[in-house]
Design an enzyme around this catalytic site. Structure first.
Site, PDB file in Angstrom:
ATOM      1  N   CYS A   1      13.671  10.962   5.955  1.00  0.00           N
ATOM      2  CA  CYS A   1      13.684  10.577   7.368  1.00  0.00           C
ATOM      3  C   CYS A   1      15.092  10.627   7.928  1.00  0.00           C
ATOM      4  CB  CYS A   1      13.124   9.177   7.531  1.00  0.00           C
ATOM      5  SG  CYS A   1      14.064   7.981   6.592  1.00  0.00           S
TER       6      CYS A   1
ATOM      7  N   SER B   1       4.873   8.552   9.670  1.00  0.00           N
ATOM      8  CA  SER B   1       5.056   9.458  10.806  1.00  0.00           C
ATOM      9  C   SER B   1       4.855   8.699  12.127  1.00  0.00           C
ATOM     10  CB  SER B   1       4.066  10.610  10.695  1.00  0.00           C
ATOM     11  OG  SER B   1       2.755  10.094  10.608  1.00  0.00           O
TER      12      SER B   1
ATOM     13  N   LYS C   1       0.887  -1.176   0.000  1.00  0.00           N
ATOM     14  CA  LYS C   1       0.000   0.000   0.000  1.00  0.00           C
ATOM     15  C   LYS C   1       0.918   1.217   0.000  1.00  0.00           C
ATOM     16  CE  LYS C   1      -1.743   3.043   1.925  1.00  0.00           C
ATOM     17  NZ  LYS C   1      -1.584   4.478   1.510  1.00  0.00           N
TER      18      LYS C   1
HETATM   19  P1  NAD Z   1       2.163   9.242   6.982  1.00  0.00           P
HETATM   20  O1  NAD Z   1       2.316   8.684   8.348  1.00  0.00           O
HETATM   21  O2  NAD Z   1       1.221  10.375   6.773  1.00  0.00           O
HETATM   22  O3  NAD Z   1       1.721   8.109   5.944  1.00  0.00           O
HETATM   23  C1  NAD Z   1       2.401   6.869   5.862  1.00  0.00           C
HETATM   24  C2  NAD Z   1       1.436   5.823   5.322  1.00  0.00           C
HETATM   25  O4  NAD Z   1       0.343   5.696   6.247  1.00  0.00           O
HETATM   26  C3  NAD Z   1       0.825   6.184   3.972  1.00  0.00           C
HETATM   27  O5  NAD Z   1       0.754   5.030   3.183  1.00  0.00           O
HETATM   28  C4  NAD Z   1      -0.557   6.710   4.342  1.00  0.00           C
HETATM   29  O6  NAD Z   1      -1.513   6.479   3.347  1.00  0.00           O
HETATM   30  C5  NAD Z   1      -0.897   5.931   5.590  1.00  0.00           C
HETATM   31  N1  NAD Z   1      -1.741   6.669   6.519  1.00  0.00           N
HETATM   32  C6  NAD Z   1      -1.868   8.017   6.621  1.00  0.00           C
HETATM   33  N2  NAD Z   1      -2.734   8.329   7.610  1.00  0.00           N
HETATM   34  C7  NAD Z   1      -3.148   7.172   8.151  1.00  0.00           C
HETATM   35  C8  NAD Z   1      -4.040   6.841   9.227  1.00  0.00           C
HETATM   36  N3  NAD Z   1      -4.662   7.781   9.926  1.00  0.00           N
HETATM   37  N4  NAD Z   1      -4.227   5.542   9.511  1.00  0.00           N
HETATM   38  C9  NAD Z   1      -3.596   4.583   8.820  1.00  0.00           C
HETATM   39  N5  NAD Z   1      -2.744   4.840   7.797  1.00  0.00           N
HETATM   40  C10 NAD Z   1      -2.517   6.116   7.468  1.00  0.00           C
HETATM   41  O7  NAD Z   1       3.645   9.652   6.506  1.00  0.00           O
HETATM   42  P2  NAD Z   1       4.055  10.450   5.199  1.00  0.00           P
HETATM   43  O8  NAD Z   1       3.685  11.886   5.380  1.00  0.00           O
HETATM   44  O9  NAD Z   1       3.617   9.735   3.983  1.00  0.00           O
HETATM   45  O10 NAD Z   1       5.644  10.283   5.255  1.00  0.00           O
HETATM   46  C11 NAD Z   1       6.473  11.110   6.010  1.00  0.00           C
HETATM   47  C12 NAD Z   1       6.763  10.501   7.366  1.00  0.00           C
HETATM   48  O11 NAD Z   1       7.385   9.233   7.207  1.00  0.00           O
HETATM   49  C13 NAD Z   1       7.740  11.325   8.187  1.00  0.00           C
HETATM   50  O12 NAD Z   1       7.298  11.339   9.504  1.00  0.00           O
HETATM   51  C14 NAD Z   1       9.041  10.568   8.052  1.00  0.00           C
HETATM   52  O13 NAD Z   1       9.953  10.759   9.099  1.00  0.00           O
HETATM   53  C15 NAD Z   1       8.547   9.175   8.022  1.00  0.00           C
HETATM   54  N6  NAD Z   1       9.535   8.292   7.435  1.00  0.00           N
HETATM   55  C16 NAD Z   1      10.252   7.510   8.284  1.00  0.00           C
HETATM   56  C17 NAD Z   1      11.211   6.678   7.784  1.00  0.00           C
HETATM   57  C18 NAD Z   1      12.016   5.803   8.697  1.00  0.00           C
HETATM   58  O14 NAD Z   1      12.789   5.013   8.199  1.00  0.00           O
HETATM   59  N7  NAD Z   1      11.878   5.890  10.010  1.00  0.00           N
HETATM   60  C19 NAD Z   1      11.454   6.615   6.399  1.00  0.00           C
HETATM   61  C20 NAD Z   1      10.697   7.435   5.564  1.00  0.00           C
HETATM   62  C21 NAD Z   1       9.733   8.268   6.099  1.00  0.00           C
END
Ligand code: NAD
Length: 496
Positions: free
Chosen positions: A281, A226, A173
């Protein structure tokens, strides 16, 4: 309008979606495509396709599996520019950076090509008289991979090559903000000869994610996003009996000691702070300048920012737009808040003159000095091109600041003192550490992951941890009837 849909059982989904989302071109601000969102019924179909394919795939020999992986590796390498162009068009990062993320994903595929060695078990002959013991690793089953917007190719590739190499089937996804790269990869798997249903893609939002987290046909969940969502995914998937690893947000500190090569540190801070517009990240978002390092470092960073060209990622610029208008405005709001709380705005990206369409989601590189630990610009993950400088008097103050952060993804130290660097590696509470290296993303044969609120679960991504996550271990104790001394014996078994 281009319509982007799911990939189930080796082909595009042919239904009509009840809900869709807009996919923007961040460099123009225009809607470039619509993406179908998967309702629970579509997730059922994808999971059923994966479960159906699992039976044959897990029994497919290692030789055949690796043949498919090698073919996939060649295809991804040959289509690198096409994948990078899709990423730039939907994420906004510049083309060279998008190509770099495909390369880092490819390295995981290459690691997975060596899966026969990684899956080797142990064997002990004669653990008791006439008894041998051995262990083997078997696939977990169906793995859901839920990924963020910032690396639409690399982050999914942290997981699915290893999962597939280990004999699992996958439902990916991807982020609904930049869904196209996943579909190119799905098509390349099919061309590589992967059986239908081993790799599926469903698009969507929370509804789709919840359907995966609670689905009885899903055995393991790898999530990246996140921190609040990572925590939710971890708790929900675990409560539904799944194996889960959920990588969360970050706030990466770069400590610069006065004896560091200050020019090198300034280069590193600008590269790691503003590459991909800070939407990484492993981006450096806080520079912790110790003592006399601060003044020359701030001057050096500001000088280098002046040379950066912000604009459309297809035009050879250094830094592209942010992913959405809302995100751009949110990041700009943190600059307002930092300035309001007393930080010095050394370089202000809010009025940037970008080489791109007027409607693009532009925000230039921003440098804030004299940031303190109470300011929201320091405490919150901003995920944009904003670099904060916190000045501290000593190494111990720097270490305390870093270790007080709720996040522990990556951290770096810049110094010419080997003993100080060694001490930092031992004492810093972060999963990945760089010594005079600003973005210490481990190679594919090591494992990627943070500590504290940057990762919920026990295992990191790819490398040895990836193989462990996507397999279950079985230990076998075997005796073959060379009748020997066997007899009924009610005592607890002991080696003899
Ligand atoms: P996000 O948390 O908004 O979304 C991540 C995934 O979760 C997406 O596929 C999204 O569709 C889904 N999602 C969004 N809201 C949701 C909910 N309420 N319930 C269930 N699923 C949901 O993150 P983003 O904005 O796409 O990406 C940026 C974030 O990812 C930043 O916080 C970054 O630090 C983090 N990140 C972390 C790493 C790591 O290795 N730790 C790597 C890349 C990105």
């Amino acid at each position: 309008m281009r319509q982007i849909t799911h990939w189930i059982a080796g082909k595009p989904w042919s239904g009509v979606a009840a809900r869709t989302g807009d996919v923007f071109d961040p460099a123009t601000g225009e809607v470039a495509a619509r993406v179908d969102f998967a309702e629970p019924g579509v997730v059922d179909d994808a999971v059923a396709a994966a479960r159906g394919a699992l039976v044959g795939w897990r029994r497919t020999s290692l030789t055949r599996r690796t043949n498919v992986l090698f073919a996939f590796r060649e295809l991804v390498a040959a289509h690198r520019d096409e994948i990078a162009a899709a990423i730039t068009a939907e994420h906004g990062k510049v083309l060279a950076d998008a190509g770099g993320e495909v390369q880092r994903g490819l390295e995981v595929v290459e690691f997975a090509c060596g899966i026969p060695s990684a899956l080797q078990g142990g064997y002990s002959a004669e653990v008791s008289t006439g008894v041998d013991a051995f262990s083997m690793r078997q696939p977990v089953g169906v793995a859901a991979v839920i990924s963020p917007f910032n690396f639409p190719a690399m982050v999914p590739m942290w997981f699915f090559p290893v999962a597939i190499a280990c004999g699992n089937a996958v439902v990916l996804k991807p982020s609904e903000k930049d869904p196209s790269a996943a579909l190119i990869l799905a098509d390349l798997w099919a061309q590589a000869g992967l059986p239908e249903g081993v790799f599926n893609v469903v698009h969507g939002d929370k509804v789709t994610v919840d359907a995966l987290l609670t689905h009885p046909g899903v055995d393991a969940v790898s999530f990246v996003g996140s921190t609040p969502i990572a925590r939710y995914v971890y708790e929900t998937a675990a409560a539904n009996g799944k194996r889960v690893q959920a990588l969360g947000g970050a706030k990466n500190h770069m400590v610069v000691l006065p004896d560091a090569d200050i020019d090198g540190a300034a280069d590193a801070a600008v590269s790691a702070g503003f590459g991909s517009a800070g939407e990484r990240c492993m981006a450096i978002s806080v520079v912790v300048a110790v003592g006399a390092a601060a003044d020359p470092l701030v001057a050096g960073i500001a000088e280098r920012i002046a040379d950066l060209r912000v604009g459309d990622g297809r035009r050879g610029c250094d830094m592209g737009p942010l992913v959405t208008r809302e995100h751009r405005d949110r990041v700009a709001g943190y600059i307002d808040a930092g300035a309001g709380a007393g930080a010095t705005v050394v370089v202000d990206g809010r009025g940037v003159d970008a080489d791109g369409a007027a409607g693009g989601f532009w925000l230039g590189p921003t440098l804030l000095d004299n940031v303190t630990a109470e300011m929201s610009v320091y405490t919150d993950e901003i995920f944009g091109p904003v670099l904060s400088v916190v000045r501290v008097p000593t190494y111990d103050d720097a270490l305390r600041l870093v270790n007080d952060s709720e996040y522990g993804n990556g951290s770096a130290i810049f110094t010419s003192d080997g003993a100080a660097a060694r001490r930092y590696c031992a004492d810093v509470e972060a999963g990945m550490v760089g010594v005079n290296v600003p973005i210490p993303v481990p190679m594919a044969y090591y494992s990627f992951g943070g500590w504290k609120h940057s990762l919920f679960g026990d295992t990191h991504a790819h490398g040895e941890h990836g193989v462990h996550f996507f397999t279950r271990t079985k230990a076998v104790t075997a005796r073959w009837p060379d009748r020997g001394p066997a007899a009924v014996d009610l005592h607890f078994p002991q080696a003899r």
